[in-house]
Enzyme design. Structure first.
Site, PDB file in Angstrom:
ATOM      1  N   LEU A  41       0.804  -1.220   0.000  1.00 48.34           N
ATOM      2  CA  LEU A  41       0.000   0.000   0.000  1.00 48.34           C
ATOM      3  C   LEU A  41       0.840   1.273   0.000  1.00 48.34           C
ATOM      4  CD1 LEU A  41      -2.997  -0.821   2.385  1.00 48.34           C
ATOM      5  CD2 LEU A  41      -2.828  -1.061  -0.102  1.00 48.34           C
ATOM      6  N   ALA A  64      -1.819  -2.137   7.531  1.00 51.34           N
ATOM      7  CA  ALA A  64      -1.628  -0.816   8.151  1.00 51.34           C
ATOM      8  C   ALA A  64      -0.180  -0.644   8.554  1.00 51.34           C
ATOM      9  CB  ALA A  64      -2.533  -0.651   9.364  1.00 51.34           C
ATOM     10  N   THR A  66       1.684   0.105  11.626  1.00 56.17           N
ATOM     11  CA  THR A  66       1.273   0.009  13.031  1.00 56.17           C
ATOM     12  C   THR A  66       2.384   0.289  14.041  1.00 56.17           C
ATOM     13  OG1 THR A  66       1.703  -2.381  12.992  1.00 56.17           O
ATOM     14  CG2 THR A  66      -0.549  -1.652  12.494  1.00 56.17           C
ATOM     15  N   TYR A 129       0.607   8.218  14.369  1.00 54.32           N
ATOM     16  CA  TYR A 129      -0.131   7.011  14.001  1.00 54.32           C
ATOM     17  C   TYR A 129      -1.630   7.283  14.036  1.00 54.32           C
ATOM     18  CZ  TYR A 129      -2.347   2.450  14.578  1.00 54.32           C
ATOM     19  OH  TYR A 129      -3.170   1.362  14.460  1.00 54.32           O
ATOM     20  N   LYS A 133      -4.325   7.297  10.822  1.00 53.05           N
ATOM     21  CA  LYS A 133      -5.491   6.410  10.791  1.00 53.05           C
ATOM     22  C   LYS A 133      -6.780   7.211  10.654  1.00 53.05           C
ATOM     23  CE  LYS A 133      -5.628   2.509  11.171  1.00 53.05           C
ATOM     24  NZ  LYS A 133      -5.640   1.461  10.090  1.00 53.05           N
TER      25      LYS A 133
END
Length: 295
Positions: A41, A64, A66, A129, A133
């Site tokens: 991604l 993701a 993370t 982070y 998100k």
């Protein structure tokens, strides 16, 4: 109208949730699993060509960035994966008349609440982070397609890098372990998240687009109850020690004694009433999940 037999793409199958999804969704249709080596991604220009080859009915993004502390130093990379790529996925899902399922986090809140966070509460992330998100959530919503965003909390599993596996290792290697006792949340087993996702897909798969025209949105999906990181560590130790003769001491410390690059919310308890009222989903309390995961 979508056929009850779905073509499902899972992105991020080497992660905790993605790995569990492969098992739980197997009976619901054709599952295409994409690890990072197959779909990265961070390389936005490759996403469309990869997904258009398969033309899925359902896209599940379990990938993701993370690494919460490292995100403070790799802000652009974290934003690309967490903030921009979900919007690209949403665009493709809308073009294909498909549905996007995306996982978000309790870290989009600042942790200043004294009551469980509801979906309508105003986000205010305190680290990079969480900001990335939240950007991903907003990118999906802005596209205006059919989507389900599941916010989870303190996710752990039996693979990858997470608090459970770290504590299992530390209690066998060290006699003294210092863990913060003033950050509270709800540990949630990745298998529960995957099983809940499968239950929701099973409910709506026969009429998925028409159904989600009404129910697209954000849902909190976590176990019940709350505990501090220290309390969770102690619970892990108590269960691990049943099978081992080691005698570690779990020492509670304040956050100020454990400095990190990224600030953490002090309170990350999510209210799950919305997903229960909408889909009938209610996960067990965190301690039941821990016991089952270690059984």
């Amino acid at each position: 109208m979508i056929n009850t037999y779905l073509k499902i793409i899972i992105i991020g199958t080497s992660g905790q949730i993605g790995w569990e999804l492969q098992r739980t969704l197997a009976s619901l249709g054709e599952v295409i699993s994409l690890e990072r080596s197959q779909l990265d991604l961070s390389k936005l220009e490759t996403i469309r060509s990869c997904l258009m080859v398969h033309r899925p009915n359902l896209i599940i993004n379990a990938a993701a960035y993370t690494q919460v502390d490292k995100a403070e130093e790799e802000q652009e990379l974290a934003m690309t994966i967490n903030g921009i790529a979900p919007g690209v996925l949403a665009e493709i899902a809308k073009e294909l008349d498909s549905v996007l399922i995306h996982y978000s986090t309790d870290y989009i809140f600042d942790g200043k609440s004294s009551t469980p966070y509801q979906e309508r509460d105003i986000p205010n992330p305190i680290n990079i982070y969480g900001k990335t998100k939240l950007a991903g959530e907003r990118a999906i919503i802005e596209i205006g397609g059919n989507y389900l965003i599941f916010r989870t909390c303190w996710v752990y599993g039996l693979r990858g890098h997470n608090f459970l596996l770290t504590m299992q290792r530390l209690v066998k290697e060290q006699k003294t372990i210092r863990v913060v006792n003033d950050q509270f949340g709800t540990p949630t087993w990745s298998r529960f998240i995957a099983e809940a996702t499968a239950q929701i897909i099973a409910q709506i798969r026969g009429d998925i687009i028409d159904y989600l025209n009404e129910y697209s949105g954000i849902y909190h999906l976590s176990c019940g109850g709350k505990i501090s990181w220290h309390g969770f560590a102690q619970a892990i130790y108590n269960r691990v020690n049943l099978q081992n003769s080691n005698h570690a001491q779990i020492i509670p410390i304040p956050t100020s004694d454990y400095p990190t690059l990224a600030r953490r919310p002090r309170f990350s308890h999510l209210d799950n009433a919305h997903i229960q009222n909408t889909f009938g989903i209610k996960l067990p309390d965190w301690d039941i999940g821990l016991s089952l995961s270690l059984s």
